[in-house]
Scaffold this motif. Structure first.
Motif, PDB file in Angstrom:
ATOM      1  N   TYR A 261       0.837  -1.161  -0.107  1.00  0.00           N
ATOM      2  CA  TYR A 261       0.031   0.036  -0.103  1.00  0.00           C
ATOM      3  C   TYR A 261       0.836   1.288   0.031  1.00  0.00           C
ATOM      4  N   ALA A 262       1.983   1.315   0.781  1.00  0.00           N
ATOM      5  CA  ALA A 262       2.722   2.363   0.979  1.00  0.00           C
ATOM      6  C   ALA A 262       3.619   2.652  -0.446  1.00  0.00           C
ATOM      7  N   GLU A 263       4.021   1.547  -0.931  1.00  0.00           N
ATOM      8  CA  GLU A 263       4.782   1.894  -2.102  1.00  0.00           C
ATOM      9  C   GLU A 263       3.931   2.272  -3.136  1.00  0.00           C
ATOM     10  N   ALA A 264       2.772   1.812  -3.424  1.00  0.00           N
ATOM     11  CA  ALA A 264       1.825   2.240  -4.380  1.00  0.00           C
ATOM     12  C   ALA A 264       1.506   3.875  -4.144  1.00  0.00           C
ATOM     13  N   GLN A 265       1.352   4.179  -2.772  1.00  0.00           N
ATOM     14  CA  GLN A 265       1.049   5.534  -2.699  1.00  0.00           C
ATOM     15  C   GLN A 265       2.053   6.439  -3.069  1.00  0.00           C
ATOM     16  N   ALA A 266       3.427   5.818  -2.780  1.00  0.00           N
ATOM     17  CA  ALA A 266       4.795   6.708  -3.039  1.00  0.00           C
ATOM     18  C   ALA A 266       4.886   6.883  -4.573  1.00  0.00           C
ATOM     19  N   ARG A 267       4.512   5.659  -5.080  1.00  0.00           N
ATOM     20  CA  ARG A 267       4.488   5.696  -6.756  1.00  0.00           C
ATOM     21  C   ARG A 267       3.560   6.588  -7.442  1.00  0.00           C
ATOM     22  N   ALA A 268       2.462   6.596  -6.676  1.00  0.00           N
ATOM     23  CA  ALA A 268       1.304   7.495  -7.228  1.00  0.00           C
ATOM     24  C   ALA A 268       1.639   8.958  -6.996  1.00  0.00           C
ATOM     25  N   ALA A 269       2.224   9.124  -5.811  1.00  0.00           N
ATOM     26  CA  ALA A 269       2.742  10.714  -5.592  1.00  0.00           C
ATOM     27  C   ALA A 269       3.736  11.190  -6.451  1.00  0.00           C
ATOM     28  N   GLY A 270       4.810  10.095  -6.702  1.00  0.00           N
ATOM     29  CA  GLY A 270       5.802  10.575  -7.532  1.00  0.00           C
ATOM     30  C   GLY A 270       5.212  10.822  -8.994  1.00  0.00           C
ATOM     31  N   GLU A 271       4.342   9.917  -9.486  1.00  0.00           N
ATOM     32  CA  GLU A 271       3.751  10.282 -10.882  1.00  0.00           C
ATOM     33  C   GLU A 271       3.000  11.599 -10.761  1.00  0.00           C
ATOM     34  N   LEU A 272       2.100  11.725  -9.949  1.00  0.00           N
ATOM     35  CA  LEU A 272       1.503  13.129  -9.953  1.00  0.00           C
ATOM     36  C   LEU A 272       2.515  14.197  -9.842  1.00  0.00           C
ATOM     37  N   GLU A 273       3.530  14.260  -9.085  1.00  0.00           N
ATOM     38  CA  GLU A 273       4.514  15.416  -9.104  1.00  0.00           C
ATOM     39  C   GLU A 273       5.254  15.452 -10.478  1.00  0.00           C
ATOM     40  N   LEU A 274       5.679  14.568 -11.204  1.00  0.00           N
ATOM     41  CA  LEU A 274       6.154  14.548 -12.323  1.00  0.00           C
ATOM     42  C   LEU A 274       5.206  15.047 -13.266  1.00  0.00           C
ATOM     43  N   ARG A 275       3.848  14.834 -13.262  1.00  0.00           N
ATOM     44  CA  ARG A 275       2.920  15.474 -14.110  1.00  0.00           C
ATOM     45  C   ARG A 275       2.748  16.866 -13.987  1.00  0.00           C
ATOM     46  N   ARG A 276       2.749  17.237 -12.485  1.00  0.00           N
ATOM     47  CA  ARG A 276       2.998  18.735 -12.160  1.00  0.00           C
ATOM     48  C   ARG A 276       3.782  19.426 -12.634  1.00  0.00           C
ATOM     49  N   ARG A 277       5.083  18.865 -12.609  1.00  0.00           N
ATOM     50  CA  ARG A 277       6.157  19.511 -13.323  1.00  0.00           C
ATOM     51  C   ARG A 277       6.149  19.652 -14.702  1.00  0.00           C
ATOM     52  N   ARG A 278       5.453  18.820 -15.257  1.00  0.00           N
ATOM     53  CA  ARG A 278       5.374  18.664 -16.735  1.00  0.00           C
ATOM     54  C   ARG A 278       4.620  19.841 -17.160  1.00  0.00           C
ATOM     55  N   LEU A 279       3.293  19.926 -16.432  1.00  0.00           N
ATOM     56  CA  LEU A 279       2.411  21.067 -16.565  1.00  0.00           C
ATOM     57  C   LEU A 279       3.111  22.563 -16.381  1.00  0.00           C
ATOM     58  N   LEU A 280       3.847  22.542 -15.396  1.00  0.00           N
ATOM     59  CA  LEU A 280       4.508  23.850 -15.062  1.00  0.00           C
ATOM     60  C   LEU A 280       5.613  24.240 -16.355  1.00  0.00           C
ATOM     61  N   GLY A 281       6.108  23.023 -17.021  1.00  0.00           N
ATOM     62  CA  GLY A 281       6.991  23.440 -18.039  1.00  0.00           C
ATOM     63  C   GLY A 281       6.120  23.737 -19.270  1.00  0.00           C
TER      64      GLY A 281
END
Length: 402
Positions: free
Chosen positions: A152-172
């Motif tokens: 559960y914790a690993e999946a949450q960390a992956r989801a948070a990382g993917e969300l952060e990557l998409r937010r950075r891509r949006l900023l770009g």
């Protein structure tokens, strides 16, 4: 990935006959457990879909694993724990709380204990055997619950990382020059749950010290990328209530320069101006003890837009000062600039400089004599004031270093 170690933790000394009784009734026991889970755990009360699949798989895997290990000590628990890591990860992906899965496992343990109590007399189990089996159930429950929590914790960390990557891509995309297709911005913003604003302001940042800085606490609608070569933020609707103050907590760790509010698609302009203001701040032309806002320093940015040109203007317009001693030259330049900025009012210039008006008038007589030709011409006065302002900003920076 932090794996649950596949080191055998022996179950209690459970009679093989007990394991075989359980094995013969696995289907019935599984259905009993599933029914109780549906009745007692609201998240799993739905009769179909992913809920049904998750509950059934969790129950059947748990039962089979327990019986296999009780009946044969050589059975490894590695596969079972990996299955429960996957189940825990699936629960995180579905957005269900981990507590629901753990409640379901506790329900399974209660049903198993009831079946144990029912079969104990027929199997002639001693009190010690009953205690051993009860302890084994609890130990087993802890093992698979820990594996599920890890997944559960690993999946949450992956989801948070993917969300952060998409937010950075949006900023770009928002600060790209030329701007991307509006549909790309809309699609990406929708995927991260970011509501498209009417205006944005870009904020350029520079660390105040070497080393890793703590991540600033920012509202969730502020996009941030502090790992790019030019760390920056995108602030939506920057003129809204409370938006001006949200950057102040960054000042302890970052030099902060805020660009102007612009329409979507013009973020590159806001970031470029913020970056220019940040550069002048780091050079000492602008102060850095507060948030530097481009809108408050437009004339300074204009003056320093082409420094070769402003140096040429200084050489031409301030030539009459070259023959004076440094102290007298600085006093005349300072007084003349204050007078021009005060609308040719000697009293106001004196108030700006915190000196006596008579002193201002004395200096102005000398300055007017030196710059008479320029003061008569509107273009000459404009360029003279610009040159004096550039000189004043450089002087302030020089004095700050002393």
């Amino acid at each position: 990935m932090t794996a649950v170690h596949d080191v055998e933790r022996p179950l209690a000394d459970i009679p093989r006959e007990f394991a075989e009784v359980f094995r013969a009734h696995l289907g019935d026991i599984a259905e009993e457990m599933i029914e109780e889970i549906r009745a007692s755990v609201p998240e799993y009360s739905r009769p179909s879909g992913t809920y049904e699949h998750t509950v059934r798989r969790a129950v059947e895997e748990a039962l089979a694993g327990f019986v296999n290990r009780a009946g044969d000590r050589r059975v490894s628990r590695g596969r079972l724990l990996e299955v429960y890591r996957i189940i825990g990860g699936g629960e995180a992906s579905e957005g269900r709380p981990l507590d629901s899965l753990q409640s379901a496992l506790r329900t399974c343990a209660r049903v198993a204990w009831r079946r144990l109590a029912t079969e104990s007399e027929r199997l002639n189990l001693s009190r010690q055997h009953m205690c051993d089996i009860g302890e084994a159930i609890l130990v087993y429950l802890d093992e698979i619950a820990a594996a599920a929590a890890e997944g559960y914790a690993e999946a949450q960390a992956r989801a948070a990382g993917e969300l952060e990557l998409r937010r950075r891509r949006l900023l770009g995309l928002l600060v790209a020059d030329p701007p991307p297709d509006a549909r790309a911005v809309e699609d990406l913003s929708r995927s991260v749950g970011w509501t498209l604003p009417r205006t944005v302001a870009c904020v350029a940042l520079a660390p105040r010290r070497q080393g890793e800085l703590p991540r600033p606490a920012l509202p969730p609608d502020v996009l941030a990328d502090l790992d790019r070569p030019d760390p920056c933020l995108v602030v939506p609707d920057p003129d809204g209530p409370g938006r001006q103050a949200l950057l102040h907590p960054l000042l302890s760790d970052w030099i902060v320069a805020a660009g102007p509010a612009v329409k979507l698609g013009e973020g590159a302009v806001s970031l470029r101006l913020a970056g220019r203001a940040l550069e002048l701040t780091r050079r000492g032309v602008l102060g850095h003890d507060t948030v530097i806002r481009v809108a408050d320093h437009v004339s300074t940015l204009m003056i320093f837009q082409d420094e070769a040109l402003i140096r040429l203007m200084e050489q031409t317009r301030l030539a009459p000062l070259r023959g004076l001693r440094p102290g007298r030259r600085d006093r005349l330049a300072e007084t003349l600039l204050a007078w021009l900025q005060s609308g040719y009012n000697a009293n106001e210039a004196a108030a700006r400089l915190h000196i006596h008006p008579q002193t201002v008038r004395y200096r102005l007589r000398q300055a007017v004599e030196l710059f008479a030709d320029q003061l008569k011409d509107p273009d000459g006065r404009f360029e003279l004031e610009a040159a004096l302002r550039a000189w004043a900003l450089r002087t302030q920076r020089r004095d700050a270093r002393l």
